[in-house]
Design a protein around this motif. Structure first.
Motif, short mmCIF file in Angstrom:
data_model
loop_
_atom_site.label_atom_id
_atom_site.label_comp_id
_atom_site.label_asym_id
_atom_site.label_seq_id
_atom_site.Cartn_x
_atom_site.Cartn_y
_atom_site.Cartn_z
N HIS A 1 0.82 -1.21 0.00
CA HIS A 1 0.00 0.00 0.00
C HIS A 1 0.85 1.26 0.00
O HIS A 1 0.39 2.32 0.35
CB HIS A 1 -0.94 -0.02 1.20
N ASN A 2 2.10 1.10 -0.35
CA ASN A 2 2.99 2.25 -0.44
C ASN A 2 2.66 3.02 -1.71
O ASN A 2 2.12 2.45 -2.65
CB ASN A 2 4.43 1.73 -0.50
N GLY A 3 3.02 4.30 -1.75
CA GLY A 3 2.81 5.06 -2.97
C GLY A 3 1.94 6.28 -2.72
O GLY A 3 1.06 6.28 -1.87
N ALA A 4 2.21 7.34 -3.50
CA ALA A 4 1.58 8.62 -3.23
C ALA A 4 0.29 8.83 -4.01
O ALA A 4 -0.57 9.59 -3.58
CB ALA A 4 2.55 9.75 -3.55
N VAL B 1 -3.13 7.87 -4.91
CA VAL B 1 -4.15 6.94 -4.43
C VAL B 1 -5.25 6.78 -5.47
O VAL B 1 -5.77 7.77 -5.99
CB VAL B 1 -4.78 7.44 -3.12
N LEU B 2 -5.59 5.54 -5.80
CA LEU B 2 -6.71 5.29 -6.70
C LEU B 2 -8.00 5.16 -5.91
O LEU B 2 -8.97 5.82 -6.19
CB LEU B 2 -6.45 4.02 -7.51
N PHE B 3 -8.01 4.28 -4.90
CA PHE B 3 -9.15 4.18 -4.00
C PHE B 3 -8.70 3.49 -2.72
O PHE B 3 -7.57 3.01 -2.63
CB PHE B 3 -10.33 3.44 -4.65
N PHE B 4 -9.63 3.46 -1.75
CA PHE B 4 -9.32 2.86 -0.45
C PHE B 4 -10.10 1.58 -0.27
O PHE B 4 -11.27 1.50 -0.62
CB PHE B 4 -9.69 3.82 0.69
N ILE B 5 -9.45 0.55 0.28
CA ILE B 5 -10.17 -0.65 0.71
C ILE B 5 -9.86 -0.81 2.19
O ILE B 5 -8.70 -1.03 2.55
CB ILE B 5 -9.72 -1.90 -0.06
N PRO C 1 8.03 6.45 -2.69
CA PRO C 1 6.60 6.72 -2.80
C PRO C 1 6.23 7.41 -4.10
O PRO C 1 5.07 7.38 -4.48
CB PRO C 1 6.32 7.63 -1.61
N ASN D 1 -6.92 0.83 3.79
CA ASN D 1 -5.66 0.63 3.08
C ASN D 1 -5.79 1.19 1.67
O ASN D 1 -6.80 0.96 1.01
CB ASN D 1 -5.31 -0.86 3.01
N ARG D 2 -4.76 1.90 1.23
CA ARG D 2 -4.87 2.54 -0.07
C ARG D 2 -4.39 1.63 -1.18
O ARG D 2 -3.46 0.85 -1.00
CB ARG D 2 -4.08 3.85 -0.08
#
Lengths: 159, 284
Positions: free
Chosen positions: B75-78, B80-84, B241, B87-88
């Protein structure tokens, strides 16, 4: 034919336990509650670590968050991160939630003894962050350690 | 046609070592794309097109599967597409997964080429003097699986045509146990006969037709030069990230170009030899 039914069923089962939200939805929904705690996140040890790219020690200083009765340290961290749009990653669920990284700074990034720990009112409870229940006015500090907690004032008393 | 395998085993071994080393450890999408096309075109030259087409579909499925699974675990990374569940799911993790899948695919294709080029005779020659046991085991294992599949096919056909009305699963189980018994028996016979011929001994000499010619030396030198040139540039790619794409300065372009040439050498060689063969035939 059996496979054609089976596959979507498994997918539905997997995703039924998940709530999928867009980033805007996620960040705008801030939890309410009558109790307050302050959350700080600090990675000073990672800044001092050899050839580290980190420049700022303070990730979050004294952020006031609301929480409900029975909420844990993990909930407070989640709310604080939501409020300030800070990235964090956890693994596990229930009592065994473990914080792997906050603000792109992960465990093991600064040596094999590094990771995130938390203290409440200056004391390290050494419990899972989703086990420790918060009281009103608690001060939660999330600190990054490069040496199993010794460099942030916590003595490791394991084997 | 597979004329590439006429090179000396040492040359071939170092070529594959270099190519695999860069494909696996560079983790740079550009290198991987060059490696993918270079290896798949060479693979198409040395085996039949139909099999290659089938395997391309398999590799694409593999790449998609890895691309889809990586964001679930990382879930690393700047971006964001969506959240589950708090957790991104991020774009960076998705692309990291795609590169990882491509890396696996490229490594598998290179190993397939290696298998076709580096037959058991070459393995025995290459390892036989220093590690006789290892060479023996290696060449026997490489031979084992095709043999097993072949005898499984035979036994399964025989079972099907024997008139018994077994279900498919029962038939497969029967054939499987028969194959295992047969292969165990075969292993005993093979080991006895190989021991009788002196395999596995250090003093045993091998007859081999491999001669290290000037041609092999040139090819080895060229691949060493291209390999070291591909390591010259600072081509490391950062994913988390944020993407950090290496600057495209002269050194980097030099290393990209040299790896492009390095990965297409076998294909070009096959094309050249094929053209030569056609030309010579047309003269007759």
């Amino acid at each position: 034919m059996k496979r054609l039914i089976f596959f979507p069923l498994v997918l539905i089962l997997i995703f039924s336990g998940c709530s999928i939200k867009s980033p805007d939805d996620y960040y705008n929904k801030i939890e309410n509650g009558e109790l307050t705690a302050t959350v700080s996140i600090n990675c000073g040890t990672a800044v001092d670590y050899e050839d580290s790219k980190r420049e700022k020690a303070e990730i979050l200083s004294d952020c006031k968050v609301n929480f409900k009765d029975g909420d844990t340290v993990y909930d407070a961290l989640k709310n604080a991160c939501k409020k300030n749009k800070i990235q964090f990653e956890y693994s596990g669920n229930g009592d065994s939630i473990y914080i792997e990284g906050i603000d792109y700074l992960y465990e093991f990034d600064c040596g094999e003894l590094s990771g995130w720990k938390y203290s409440v009112n200056g004391i390290f409870p050494n419990k899972g962050c989703n086990v420790y229940k918060l009281k009103d006015g608690d001060e939660v500090d999330w600190l990054y350690t490069c040496d199993l907690g010794e460099d942030i004032g916590d003595k490791y008393e394991g084997e | 046609m597979n004329t590439f395998k006429n090179f000396h085993p040492i040359t071939l071994f170092f070529y594959f070592l270099f190519v695999l080393f860069i494909s696996i450890f560079s983790f740079n999408p550009l290198f991987l794309i060059f490696g993918f096309f270079g290896s798949i075109s060479f693979y198409a030259c040395i085996s039949d097109f139909k099999a290659v087409f089938k395997s391309i579909i398999f590799y694409i499925i593999l790449i998609f599967a890895v691309t889809a699974t990586n964001p679930i675990f990382s879930h690393n990374g700047a971006t964001v597409l969506f959240f589950i569940n708090d957790n991104r799911i991020t774009l960076e993790a998705l692309i990291y997964g795609a590169v990882l899948g491509l890396m696996i695919a490229v490594a598998v294709i290179w190993f397939r080429c290696f298998n076709l080029v580096f037959d058991s005779e070459k393995i025995l020659y290459f390892l036989g003097k220093s590690f006789p046991r290892l060479a023996l085991v290696f060449s026997m294992t490489l031979n084992f699986i095709p043999n097993l599949l072949r005898s499984f096919k035979n036994i399964n056909t025989a079972q099907r045509l024997s008139g018994k009305k077994n279900s498919r699963i029962k038939r497969y189980l029967n054939s499987f146990s028969a194959v295992i018994t047969q292969s165990m028996e075969n292993a005993m016979i093979t080991s006895d006969s190989m021991r009788a011929r002196g395999y596995g001994l250090k003093k045993r000499t091998f007859y081999s037709r491999f001669k290290f010619t000037f041609y092999d030396l040139t090819y080895l030198a060229v691949s060493i030069v291209l390999f070291s040139l591909s390591l010259v540039g600072n081509t490391s790619f950062e994913f988390y990230p944020y993407f950090v794409i290496p600057k495209s300065d002269t050194l980097n372009i030099l290393s990209y170009v040299s790896f492009l040439i390095l990965s297409f050498i076998p294909f070009l060689f096959e094309v050249k030899e094929g053209a030569k063969w056609k030309f010579l035939i047309s003269k007759i």
